[in-house]
Design a protein around this motif. Sequence first.
Motif, PDB file in Angstrom:
ATOM      1  N   LYS A  77      66.550  13.277  29.953  1.00 17.80           N
ATOM      2  CA  LYS A  77      67.513  13.560  28.876  1.00 17.80           C
ATOM      3  C   LYS A  77      66.957  13.262  27.483  1.00 17.80           C
ATOM      4  O   LYS A  77      67.361  13.866  26.520  1.00 17.80           O
ATOM      5  CB  LYS A  77      68.792  12.767  29.110  1.00 17.80           C
ATOM      6  N   ASN A  78      66.024  12.306  27.416  1.00 24.20           N
ATOM      7  CA  ASN A  78      65.554  11.910  26.087  1.00 24.20           C
ATOM      8  C   ASN A  78      64.252  12.568  25.651  1.00 24.20           C
ATOM      9  O   ASN A  78      63.718  12.224  24.612  1.00 24.20           O
ATOM     10  CB  ASN A  78      65.415  10.386  26.027  1.00 24.20           C
ATOM     11  N   THR A  79      63.749  13.536  26.436  1.00 23.50           N
ATOM     12  CA  THR A  79      62.503  14.183  26.020  1.00 23.50           C
ATOM     13  C   THR A  79      62.831  15.383  25.122  1.00 23.50           C
ATOM     14  O   THR A  79      63.944  15.907  25.150  1.00 23.50           O
ATOM     15  CB  THR A  79      61.696  14.725  27.222  1.00 23.50           C
ATOM     16  N   GLN A  80      61.826  15.815  24.360  1.00 26.40           N
ATOM     17  CA  GLN A  80      62.101  16.951  23.463  1.00 26.40           C
ATOM     18  C   GLN A  80      62.110  18.273  24.209  1.00 26.40           C
ATOM     19  O   GLN A  80      62.610  19.269  23.707  1.00 26.40           O
ATOM     20  CB  GLN A  80      61.134  16.986  22.295  1.00 26.40           C
ATOM     21  N   GLY A  81      61.548  18.293  25.411  1.00 32.68           N
ATOM     22  CA  GLY A  81      61.582  19.532  26.178  1.00 32.68           C
ATOM     23  C   GLY A  81      60.881  19.408  27.515  1.00 32.68           C
ATOM     24  O   GLY A  81      60.223  18.400  27.787  1.00 32.68           O
ATOM     25  N   VAL A  82      61.055  20.421  28.340  1.00 32.38           N
ATOM     26  CA  VAL A  82      60.414  20.409  29.662  1.00 32.38           C
ATOM     27  C   VAL A  82      59.744  21.760  29.927  1.00 32.38           C
ATOM     28  O   VAL A  82      60.147  22.786  29.372  1.00 32.38           O
ATOM     29  CB  VAL A  82      61.433  20.129  30.806  1.00 32.38           C
ATOM     30  N   ILE A  83      58.716  21.730  30.768  1.00 32.21           N
ATOM     31  CA  ILE A  83      58.115  22.979  31.228  1.00 32.21           C
ATOM     32  C   ILE A  83      58.120  22.952  32.752  1.00 32.21           C
ATOM     33  O   ILE A  83      57.660  21.990  33.369  1.00 32.21           O
ATOM     34  CB  ILE A  83      56.710  23.216  30.620  1.00 32.21           C
ATOM     35  N   PHE A  84      58.702  23.994  33.344  1.00 30.15           N
ATOM     36  CA  PHE A  84      58.815  24.079  34.794  1.00 30.15           C
ATOM     37  C   PHE A  84      57.624  24.795  35.404  1.00 30.15           C
ATOM     38  O   PHE A  84      57.196  25.843  34.906  1.00 30.15           O
ATOM     39  CB  PHE A  84      60.070  24.853  35.199  1.00 30.15           C
ATOM     40  N   ASP A  85      57.153  24.229  36.509  1.00 32.28           N
ATOM     41  CA  ASP A  85      56.018  24.774  37.251  1.00 32.28           C
ATOM     42  C   ASP A  85      56.510  24.905  38.702  1.00 32.28           C
ATOM     43  O   ASP A  85      56.835  23.904  39.328  1.00 32.28           O
ATOM     44  CB  ASP A  85      54.879  23.746  37.113  1.00 32.28           C
ATOM     45  N   GLY A  86      56.626  26.128  39.189  1.00 35.72           N
ATOM     46  CA  GLY A  86      57.094  26.317  40.573  1.00 35.72           C
ATOM     47  C   GLY A  86      58.585  26.568  40.687  1.00 35.72           C
ATOM     48  O   GLY A  86      59.121  26.653  41.787  1.00 35.72           O
ATOM     49  N   PHE A  87      59.268  26.672  39.578  1.00 39.39           N
ATOM     50  CA  PHE A  87      60.705  26.952  39.542  1.00 39.39           C
ATOM     51  C   PHE A  87      61.019  27.666  38.246  1.00 39.39           C
ATOM     52  O   PHE A  87      60.450  27.287  37.220  1.00 39.39           O
ATOM     53  CB  PHE A  87      61.499  25.647  39.634  1.00 39.39           C
ATOM     54  N   PRO A  88      61.902  28.652  38.208  1.00 37.54           N
ATOM     55  CA  PRO A  88      62.510  29.338  39.350  1.00 37.54           C
ATOM     56  C   PRO A  88      61.514  30.273  40.041  1.00 37.54           C
ATOM     57  O   PRO A  88      60.567  30.736  39.426  1.00 37.54           O
ATOM     58  CB  PRO A  88      63.632  30.144  38.700  1.00 37.54           C
ATOM     59  N   ALA A  94      66.792  31.641  38.919  1.00 40.52           N
ATOM     60  CA  ALA A  94      66.858  31.778  37.453  1.00 40.52           C
ATOM     61  C   ALA A  94      68.326  31.624  37.019  1.00 40.52           C
ATOM     62  O   ALA A  94      68.621  31.016  35.989  1.00 40.52           O
ATOM     63  CB  ALA A  94      66.310  33.130  37.017  1.00 40.52           C
ATOM     64  N   GLU A  95      69.245  32.154  37.833  1.00 42.07           N
ATOM     65  CA  GLU A  95      70.671  32.017  37.509  1.00 42.07           C
ATOM     66  C   GLU A  95      71.107  30.553  37.597  1.00 42.07           C
ATOM     67  O   GLU A  95      71.888  30.078  36.778  1.00 42.07           O
ATOM     68  CB  GLU A  95      71.505  32.902  38.454  1.00 42.07           C
ATOM     69  N   ILE A  96      70.564  29.853  38.601  1.00 45.05           N
ATOM     70  CA  ILE A  96      70.864  28.415  38.736  1.00 45.05           C
ATOM     71  C   ILE A  96      70.370  27.680  37.482  1.00 45.05           C
ATOM     72  O   ILE A  96      71.073  26.849  36.914  1.00 45.05           O
ATOM     73  CB  ILE A  96      70.183  27.827  40.006  1.00 45.05           C
ATOM     74  N   LYS A 151      54.220  38.790  45.326  1.00 45.72           N
ATOM     75  CA  LYS A 151      54.482  39.806  44.299  1.00 45.72           C
ATOM     76  C   LYS A 151      55.919  40.304  44.428  1.00 45.72           C
ATOM     77  O   LYS A 151      56.634  40.452  43.442  1.00 45.72           O
ATOM     78  CB  LYS A 151      53.537  40.989  44.497  1.00 45.72           C
ATOM     79  N   LYS A 152      56.303  40.558  45.693  1.00 38.05           N
ATOM     80  CA  LYS A 152      57.657  41.063  45.956  1.00 38.05           C
ATOM     81  C   LYS A 152      58.697  40.078  45.438  1.00 38.05           C
ATOM     82  O   LYS A 152      59.667  40.447  44.797  1.00 38.05           O
ATOM     83  CB  LYS A 152      57.852  41.244  47.468  1.00 38.05           C
ATOM     84  N   GLN A 153      58.459  38.795  45.759  1.00 42.10           N
ATOM     85  CA  GLN A 153      59.389  37.737  45.373  1.00 42.10           C
ATOM     86  C   GLN A 153      59.505  37.625  43.849  1.00 42.10           C
ATOM     87  O   GLN A 153      60.588  37.459  43.305  1.00 42.10           O
ATOM     88  CB  GLN A 153      58.823  36.423  45.881  1.00 42.10           C
ATOM     89  N   LEU A 154      58.346  37.726  43.190  1.00 38.96           N
ATOM     90  CA  LEU A 154      58.324  37.529  41.739  1.00 38.96           C
ATOM     91  C   LEU A 154      58.907  38.696  40.958  1.00 38.96           C
ATOM     92  O   LEU A 154      59.347  38.533  39.833  1.00 38.96           O
ATOM     93  CB  LEU A 154      56.883  37.295  41.269  1.00 38.96           C
ATOM     94  N   LYS A 155      58.930  39.869  41.582  1.00 40.83           N
ATOM     95  CA  LYS A 155      59.382  41.072  40.889  1.00 40.83           C
ATOM     96  C   LYS A 155      60.778  40.877  40.273  1.00 40.83           C
ATOM     97  O   LYS A 155      60.989  41.153  39.102  1.00 40.83           O
ATOM     98  CB  LYS A 155      59.353  42.255  41.869  1.00 40.83           C
ATOM     99  N   GLY A 156      61.702  40.375  41.088  1.00 40.03           N
ATOM    100  CA  GLY A 156      63.080  40.167  40.638  1.00 40.03           C
ATOM    101  C   GLY A 156      63.150  39.181  39.480  1.00 40.03           C
ATOM    102  O   GLY A 156      63.927  39.349  38.534  1.00 40.03           O
ATOM    103  N   LEU A 157      62.297  38.171  39.577  1.00 48.43           N
ATOM    104  CA  LEU A 157      62.279  37.128  38.546  1.00 48.43           C
ATOM    105  C   LEU A 157      61.738  37.684  37.228  1.00 48.43           C
ATOM    106  O   LEU A 157      62.293  37.443  36.154  1.00 48.43           O
ATOM    107  CB  LEU A 157      61.370  35.989  39.035  1.00 48.43           C
TER     108      LEU A 157
END
Length: 195
Positions: A77-88, A94-96, A151-157
């Motif tokens: 909560k107290n960091t200036q930001g986050v970078i996600f690796d492996g999600f979504p 992505a909706e979650i 590739k198939k999985q990532l297409k929607g994302l």
Amino acid sequence: MTVLIISGLPATGKGTQCKKVAADFGLAHLDTGDYLRHEIDRGSELGKEAKEYISKGKLVPNSVVQEAVDNMLKKRKNTQGVIFDGFPRTKEQAEILEKLCDEYNLKLQGMIYLDVEENEMIKRIKTRAEQDNRKDDQDPTIIKQRIDEQKKQLKGLIDYFKERNMLYKVDGNGSKEQVYENIKSTIDAHQLVRT
Ligand code: AMP
């Protein structure tokens, strides 16, 4: 708080680049795979739920991922930001993430997609497999199958972020240093990390 995502197919250098971006821009590096493995080692309820999927190399159910990401964000909560690796990893995830961003009042800036030519990806996977002596990854047919599946999985994302004008494709073919420079220019040009 800024939320960025880094994504790409296998052996595109995501993990390495993500660590460097996190360190240079003062973001917390949130890796869902690492977090879930840690929960398994701790023997938590979440770890127990994730274990059988991870051991089979399957994606864990969205409810488990959601809880994992929720826990990870609560601690930051107290960091200036986050970078996600492996999600979504999927459009549903992505909706979650969007819902969680609303809940925590976070600014989702977009997804950096590391674009690497297939030949280069296959070359990198083979080199890595030879170094680690992984027989499965030395077979070009199996490598190709894995790439095609993901590739198939990532297409929607990818489409999800493209439709929202939040997709940033970055050339990932060069050396680690070159690729990092490409990422950094993209972050700077679009002001993806707000201080
Ligand atoms: P990784 O370290 O990113 O390769 O992830 C290792 C394993 O953790 C994957 O094979 C999945 O079982 C699980 N995992 C990690 N991230 C996710 C996610 N976003 N959605 C579903 N499963 C995940």
